[in-house]
Scaffold this active site. Sequence first.
Site, PDB file in Angstrom:
ATOM      1  N   THR A   1      -0.833   0.515   6.327  1.00  0.00           N
ATOM      2  CA  THR A   1      -0.401  -0.543   5.480  1.00  0.00           C
ATOM      3  C   THR A   1      -0.224  -1.885   6.074  1.00  0.00           C
ATOM      4  OG1 THR A   1       1.408  -1.236   4.002  1.00  0.00           O
ATOM      5  CG2 THR A   1       2.001  -0.231   5.795  1.00  0.00           C
ATOM      6  N   GLY A   2      -0.460  -2.864   5.543  1.00  0.00           N
ATOM      7  CA  GLY A   2      -0.343  -4.398   5.957  1.00  0.00           C
ATOM      8  C   GLY A   2      -1.649  -5.137   5.647  1.00  0.00           C
ATOM      9  N   ILE A   3      -2.050  -6.021   6.373  1.00  0.00           N
ATOM     10  CA  ILE A   3      -3.087  -6.884   5.890  1.00  0.00           C
ATOM     11  C   ILE A   3      -4.416  -6.101   6.262  1.00  0.00           C
ATOM     12  CG2 ILE A   3      -4.462  -9.185   6.195  1.00  0.00           C
ATOM     13  CD1 ILE A   3      -1.621  -9.995   5.596  1.00  0.00           C
ATOM     14  N   GLY A   4      -5.243  -5.709   5.202  1.00  0.00           N
ATOM     15  CA  GLY A   4      -6.477  -5.113   5.207  1.00  0.00           C
ATOM     16  C   GLY A   4      -7.161  -5.544   6.544  1.00  0.00           C
TER      17      GLY A   4
ATOM     18  N   THR B   1       0.857  -1.037  -0.091  1.00  0.00           N
ATOM     19  CA  THR B   1      -0.089  -0.121  -0.001  1.00  0.00           C
ATOM     20  C   THR B   1       0.857   1.157   0.000  1.00  0.00           C
ATOM     21  OG1 THR B   1      -1.846  -1.090   1.340  1.00  0.00           O
ATOM     22  CG2 THR B   1      -1.567   1.213   1.502  1.00  0.00           C
TER      23      THR B   1
ATOM     24  N   ARG C   1     -13.357  -8.553  -2.832  1.00  0.00           N
ATOM     25  CA  ARG C   1     -12.791  -8.003  -1.602  1.00  0.00           C
ATOM     26  C   ARG C   1     -12.535  -6.643  -1.467  1.00  0.00           C
ATOM     27  NH1 ARG C   1      -7.299  -6.091   0.360  1.00  0.00           N
ATOM     28  NH2 ARG C   1      -7.177  -7.030   2.314  1.00  0.00           N
ATOM     29  N   VAL C   2     -12.772  -5.900  -0.299  1.00  0.00           N
ATOM     30  CA  VAL C   2     -12.674  -4.706   0.005  1.00  0.00           C
ATOM     31  C   VAL C   2     -11.473  -4.328   0.984  1.00  0.00           C
ATOM     32  CG1 VAL C   2     -13.617  -2.438   0.704  1.00  0.00           C
ATOM     33  CG2 VAL C   2     -15.081  -4.061  -0.616  1.00  0.00           C
TER      34      VAL C   2
ATOM     35  N   ASP D   1      -8.936  -2.152   3.252  1.00  0.00           N
ATOM     36  CA  ASP D   1      -9.008  -0.967   4.330  1.00  0.00           C
ATOM     37  C   ASP D   1      -8.625   0.335   3.895  1.00  0.00           C
ATOM     38  OD1 ASP D   1      -5.995  -2.242   4.257  1.00  0.00           O
ATOM     39  OD2 ASP D   1      -5.731  -0.323   5.139  1.00  0.00           O
TER      40      ASP D   1
HETATM   41  N1  GLY Z   1      -3.769  -2.762   3.025  1.00  0.00           N
HETATM   42  C1  GLY Z   1      -4.043  -3.341   1.729  1.00  0.00           C
HETATM   43  C2  GLY Z   1      -5.207  -4.184   1.881  1.00  0.00           C
HETATM   44  O1  GLY Z   1      -5.125  -5.253   2.717  1.00  0.00           O
HETATM   45  O2  GLY Z   1      -5.965  -4.221   0.669  1.00  0.00           O
END
Ligand code: GLY
Length: 313
Positions: free
Chosen positions: A224-227, A175, A203-204, A206
């Site tokens: 940033t990271g796992i949404g 990101t 999938r949406v 964050d």
């Molecule tokens: N942070 C980016 C995503 O998980 O889509």
Amino acid sequence: MQPKLIIHGGAGSSLKGKGGVDAVRRSLHQIIEEVYPLLLSGGSAKDAVVLGCKLLEDNPRFNAGTGSVLQSDGQIRMSAALMDGMSQSFSGVINISRVKNPIELAQYLQNSSDRVLSDYGATELARELQIPSYNGLTDLRLNEWILERQDNFQRSMAGVVAEPELAETSDRRGTIGVVALDTEGNLVVGTSTGGKGFERIGRVSDSAMPAGNYATKYAAVSCTGIGEDIIDECLAARVVVRVTDGMSLEAAMQKTFDEATKNQRDLGAIALSGDGAIAWGKTCQVLLAAYHDGNRISDTLELSEKAQIGVAA
Ligand code: GLY
């Protein structure tokens, strides 16, 4: 006020290979060198954030705009958001394809009565604005997808930094984001992403939610990271609300990252407060961030892998 600027190009596991670190550092520093003078000459935080996001989106090294990762069906779908802390208005696009700079649409939507548009509606808007069709696919991202396809999409996340020597060794979270404080004291934040990579259609991310991008006049944060982890922590809004309620930026980041660490989240964030404090945080090994504190450019690339949060006055 002395302007401040912080940008990020993702977070993840350790940057293996010195060449990789140097190249990422060069890219981030060049962008700071291009954007900070705009703030110094009295330019608005909003213009600085949009310019910074565009430069990061245009750099194929990072997972946004050109160089975005591919979803499970081999398509690029991008999301971006902009939030003005003074007017406290959020705008964004979700899962848009075939535009060069999704942040430009988020910027346009700042002045619209409908401020967050998703796939079909966002594409319609791009057409109305006569934004040319653009394909941000790079060979590296295509090869990454083909390899994953051969392996039946076992990875949970695509490589955030598109470097052949890094993609092999990394499992990164991509990101891009920019936070700026201008001479008038206005705080603005922008975030843009190609998503996790290999995700289900629909999938949406964050990044176009207040969980991933949020500001008031007291603080602004880009994540940033796992949404899914960022959404579960409501990370950006959580930090910003704490500062708005009177906590210092450092204390708000520390408390929020303690909670995220306890909950075993995989994420990072950059932040500015209205009084000019700069901060960053991560629960993963590395955060690809650089900043200008008014005196010089610094970055977070060689922070200890264990460091959780950091501040610059
Ligand atoms: N942070 C980016 C995503 O998980 O889509």
